[in-house]
Design a protein around this motif. Structure first.
Motif, PDB file in Angstrom:
ATOM      1  N   LEU A   1       0.682  -0.853  -0.233  1.00 20.28           N
ATOM      2  CA  LEU A   1      -0.223  -0.072  -0.173  1.00 20.28           C
ATOM      3  C   LEU A   1       1.045   1.376   0.201  1.00 20.28           C
ATOM      4  N   ARG A   2       0.615   2.016  -0.896  1.00 17.73           N
ATOM      5  CA  ARG A   2       1.275   3.562  -1.089  1.00 17.73           C
ATOM      6  C   ARG A   2       0.666   4.340  -0.015  1.00 17.73           C
ATOM      7  N   ILE A   3       2.342   4.933   0.601  1.00 17.91           N
ATOM      8  CA  ILE A   3       1.226   6.310   1.538  1.00 17.91           C
ATOM      9  C   ILE A   3       1.362   7.541   0.695  1.00 17.91           C
ATOM     10  N   TRP A   4       0.570   8.214   1.128  1.00 10.60           N
ATOM     11  CA  TRP A   4       1.183  10.208   0.429  1.00 10.60           C
ATOM     12  C   TRP A   4       1.662  10.968   1.354  1.00 10.60           C
ATOM     13  N   PHE A   5       1.628  10.873   2.626  1.00 10.68           N
ATOM     14  CA  PHE A   5       2.989  10.771   4.066  1.00 10.68           C
ATOM     15  C   PHE A   5       2.916  10.102   4.529  1.00 10.68           C
ATOM     16  N   MET A   6       4.199  10.460   5.435  1.00 12.14           N
ATOM     17  CA  MET A   6       4.980   9.828   6.326  1.00 12.14           C
ATOM     18  C   MET A   6       3.885   9.894   7.441  1.00 12.14           C
ATOM     19  N   PRO A   7       3.352   8.229   8.075  1.00 16.62           N
ATOM     20  CA  PRO A   7       2.784   8.860   9.508  1.00 16.62           C
ATOM     21  C   PRO A   7       3.350   9.559  10.221  1.00 16.62           C
ATOM     22  N   TYR A   8       2.414  10.097  11.333  1.00  9.32           N
ATOM     23  CA  TYR A   8       2.638  11.146  12.143  1.00  9.32           C
ATOM     24  C   TYR A   8       2.008  10.914  13.684  1.00  9.32           C
ATOM     25  N   VAL A   9       2.986  10.440  14.374  1.00  9.11           N
ATOM     26  CA  VAL A   9       2.720  10.244  15.567  1.00  9.11           C
ATOM     27  C   VAL A   9       2.934  11.063  16.694  1.00  9.11           C
ATOM     28  N   ASN A  10       1.560  11.370  18.175  1.00  9.14           N
ATOM     29  CA  ASN A  10       2.597  12.264  19.211  1.00  9.14           C
ATOM     30  C   ASN A  10       1.928  12.206  20.170  1.00  9.14           C
ATOM     31  N   ILE A  11       2.295  12.886  21.768  1.00  9.40           N
ATOM     32  CA  ILE A  11       1.857  12.587  22.907  1.00  9.40           C
ATOM     33  C   ILE A  11       1.615  13.729  23.708  1.00  9.40           C
ATOM     34  N   GLN A  12      -0.271  13.917  24.002  1.00 10.66           N
ATOM     35  CA  GLN A  12      -0.052  14.873  24.868  1.00 10.66           C
ATOM     36  C   GLN A  12       0.171  14.316  26.778  1.00 10.66           C
ATOM     37  N   ARG A  13       0.434  15.215  27.556  1.00  9.42           N
ATOM     38  CA  ARG A  13       0.525  15.020  29.086  1.00  9.42           C
ATOM     39  C   ARG A  13       0.056  16.060  29.439  1.00  9.42           C
ATOM     40  N   PRO A  14       0.082  15.577  30.888  1.00  8.26           N
ATOM     41  CA  PRO A  14       0.240  17.206  31.999  1.00  8.26           C
ATOM     42  C   PRO A  14       0.986  18.001  32.048  1.00  8.26           C
ATOM     43  N   GLY A  15       1.170  19.064  32.336  1.00  7.37           N
ATOM     44  CA  GLY A  15       2.784  20.026  32.334  1.00  7.37           C
ATOM     45  C   GLY A  15       3.152  20.122  30.622  1.00  7.37           C
TER      46      GLY A  15
END
Length: 455
Positions: free
Chosen positions: A256-270
């Motif tokens: 399967l062809r991706i059309w952009f690099m997957p992006y992962v991020n975090i949210q947490r207190p502070g």
């Protein structure tokens, strides 16, 4: 719930042979998040026949009406190898790796409403095109094109030039010069921009494509289900980059062809996350109690997806997602509803945006709307409904009206304050692919209404 495709016509029954599992477009708007069965992904060779069937169907049933609607009597798509027109691969049968040497496609609207589809190429394309000319050298090819156009004598000759739409600006300066030199001078003032036709061609989803699209979107959602689980994430060890690459590897292992690099991020207190912050989230090692977000996009059977969903990593002693986060996700779904309630045929993207913003003005959360069309490409032509990095109204592309049978990535976010985080906001960033049928916005493979949970 995953539904077996119910064919309404003979051609849908035929399609079921190569598309065994998909979603019904009659699904409830709040279909849950879990994709329990991994959807079928055809081998590269097996994709050619259904892709070509859908292209032929579009040329036969969509193109004539769109040419008449936009006032184009003859449409020229002319391109060279390594400088293909953005619309080229939506028009030609597979396997086509390039516009060999110089490839010329001619679409001539007839009095009976049909369209003659002609190729003026050294190498004929075959079905669904008739040979208008083949063989010979480049000079003879241009002469043949000029003669063909003169003999058919169209009133309005559409070419792909546009200052607004990149997808409709595929005719290069050099080819434009050659075209005008090949045309009799008496026809020069009949040459017009085909940008409206290109946008309508690119944005309109055929009945066949609407049957297939839920299946394509379900593949992207299934990848997120796998990524935001203990099968991929070990808290305290796995990083956001690890998860992004795991998603990419999952897609690539299935061809399967991706059309952009997957992006992962975090949210947490502070963290610094206010109601008006465009994007909240950082990268790093994933820990218990983290809120996760990802953005992924693939293209399969010529149709692209764009999907954002949220996950939560349980703390020690927790068995469920905290109620405050459950309520925050519900507010994200409410944001989606308030936006899609404003989808009305004929409204421009800017009008939809203004109406949605007004409906959200008194909600207890901050929000941002940046919804876009989707289809043959991820950021497709059609009505832009807000952009996160531009003023509220978007010039030109935001002025395009909403048409039935068009698809959208319902994209944006809400920032909800959490007492458990000392008033800090959590940003619920959602994006789900949907079809507008002229009256309703229908999520193609459901939408996220529950958190992905890393246990």
């Amino acid at each position: 719930m995953i539904h077996v495709l119910r064919a309404r016509t003979a051609w849908l029954l035929a399609m079921a042979a190569w598309l065994p599992v998909t979603f019904s477009l009659a699904q409830p708007a709040d279909q849950g998040r879990v994709i329990e069965i991994e959807p079928t992904v055809l081998a590269e060779r097996d994709r050619i026949e259904p892709e070509n069937r859908m292209v032929a169907d579009r040329l036969e049933h969509l193109l004539p009406g769109l040419m008449a609607e936009t006032g184009i009597d003859m449409w020229l798509v002319i391109n060279r190898e390594y400088a293909e027109d953005p619309v080229y691969f939506t028009l030609v049968p597979q396997p086509s790796f390039a516009a060999r040497r110089t490839t010329m496609l001619v679409f001539d609207l007839q009095d009976d409403g049909s369209v003659d589809r002609l190729s003026v190429n050294r190498y004929p394309l075959g079905e669904p095109y008739q040979v208008g000319w083949s063989g010979g050298d480049l000079e003879a090819q241009w002469q043949a094109l000029g003669t063909l156009i003169a003999e058919r004598d169209p009133e309005r000759i559409g070419i792909n030039v546009s200052s607004t739409w990149p997808e409709a600006d595929g005719l290069t300066h050099g080819l434009h010069q050659k075209l005008m030199a090949a045309l009799p001078e008496a026809l020069h003032d009949r040459v017009v921009s085909a940008e409206d036709l290109v946008v309508r061609w690119m944005e309109t989803r055929s009945e066949m494509e609407q049957a297939v699209y839920p299946h394509v979107v379900s593949i992207a959602r299934r990848a997120i289900e796998e990524a935001f689980s203990s099968r991929t994430i070990t808290p305290g060890v796995t990083t956001t980059d690890d998860v992004a690459w795991a998603i990419r590897d999952w897609f690539e292992s299935r061809g399967l062809r991706i059309w952009f690099m997957p992006y992962v991020n975090i949210q947490r207190p502070g963290q610094d996350c206010e109601a008006d912050t465009p994007f909240c989230g950082v990268s790093g090692v994933i820990q218990p109690g983290d809120v996760l977000h990802t953005d992924v996009g693939i293209c399969y059977l010529k149709l692209c997806t764009d999907t954002q969903e949220m996950g939560y990593v349980l703390k020690m002693g927790e068995s469920e997602v905290p109620e405050a986060l459950v309520e925050a996700l519900a507010e994200g779904n409410r944001w989606q509803d308030l936006l899609t309630d404003e989808f009305v045929t004929g409204r421009t993207g800017n009008e939809i945006l203004m109406a949605a913003q007004a409906s959200m003005a008194n909600e207890p959360w901050g929000f941002n709307i940046y919804t876009h069309p989707i289809g043959f490409v991820g950021h497709a032509p059609g009505p832009t409904i807000g952009m996160w990095d531009l003023p509220a109204e978007v010039a030109n592309t935001g002025d395009w009206p909403l048409y039935p049978n068009t698809a959208y990535a319902i994209e944006g976010n809400v920032a909800v304050p959490l007492a458990e985080w000392n008033g800090q906001h959590v940003q619920i960033k959602l994006e789900q692919s949907a079809i507008f049928d002229g009256e309703r916005v229908i999520y193609l493979a459901g939408r996220q209404t529950e958190w992905h949970v890393v246990r």
